[in-house]
Scaffold this motif. Structure first.
Motif: not given
Ligand code: CMP
Length: 141
Positions: A9-11, A49-54, A57-59, A61-63, A91-93, A102-104, A109-117
């Protein structure tokens, strides 16, 4: 098959006081919470935790977002737990998330998207081990 998945459950959702409503959705879908804790992520822990996204471009902001306030991390267990949790999240967005997910309902926003799974059982195993010691995950029947 009975699986485990890692959920965060995200910030944004913690700040909006939605922890209980989100836990109610997990339990209502038949998922059992078998490990749970609140913590404030450091840059290093969030980055690992998010090493695969390093390189994405959104990394940065994500951190920044994931370290902006406390998160609640849990292990969910149940039949098809990975897919069940992803169905609950939507969906992520959040603009693309189906009604009633939950996200709906809670994300803005795609960054502040409530949860990760976790997205697979392999990711789940890695992500669970990242946050929880063996002794912190409880057997339940
Ligand atoms: P999460 O499932 O926590 O995994 C990576 C997170 O990056 C994702 O949820 C989103 O909150 C965030 N993010 C921001 N921009 C994008 C994007 N374009 N594609 C995927 N994830 C993004």
């Amino acid at each position: 098959a009975v699986e485990r998945t890692l959920s965060i459950i995200k910030p944004d959702a913690v700040a909006k006081n939605h922890i209980g409503e989100i836990y109610t959705r997990f339990e209502g879908a038949g998922l059992r919470i078998v490990a749970s804790k609140m913590l404030r992520l450091s840059d290093a822990v969030a980055g690992g935790f998010y090493a695969e996204h390093r390189e994405r471009p959104f990394f940065p902001a994500l951190i920044e977002f994931m370290t902006s306030g406390p998160v609640v991390v849990q292990v969910l267990e149940g039949e098809n737990a990975v897919a069940t949790n992803r169905d609950l999240m939507g969906a992520t967005n959040p603009q693309e998330a189906a009604a009633g997910t939950i996200r709906a309902d809670f994300a803005s926003s795609i960054d502040a998207n409530a949860v990760h799974g976790s997205d697979s059982t392999d990711s789940a195993a890695r992500e669970i081990a990242y946050f929880f010691a063996f002794s912190e995950v409880c057997e339940r029947d």
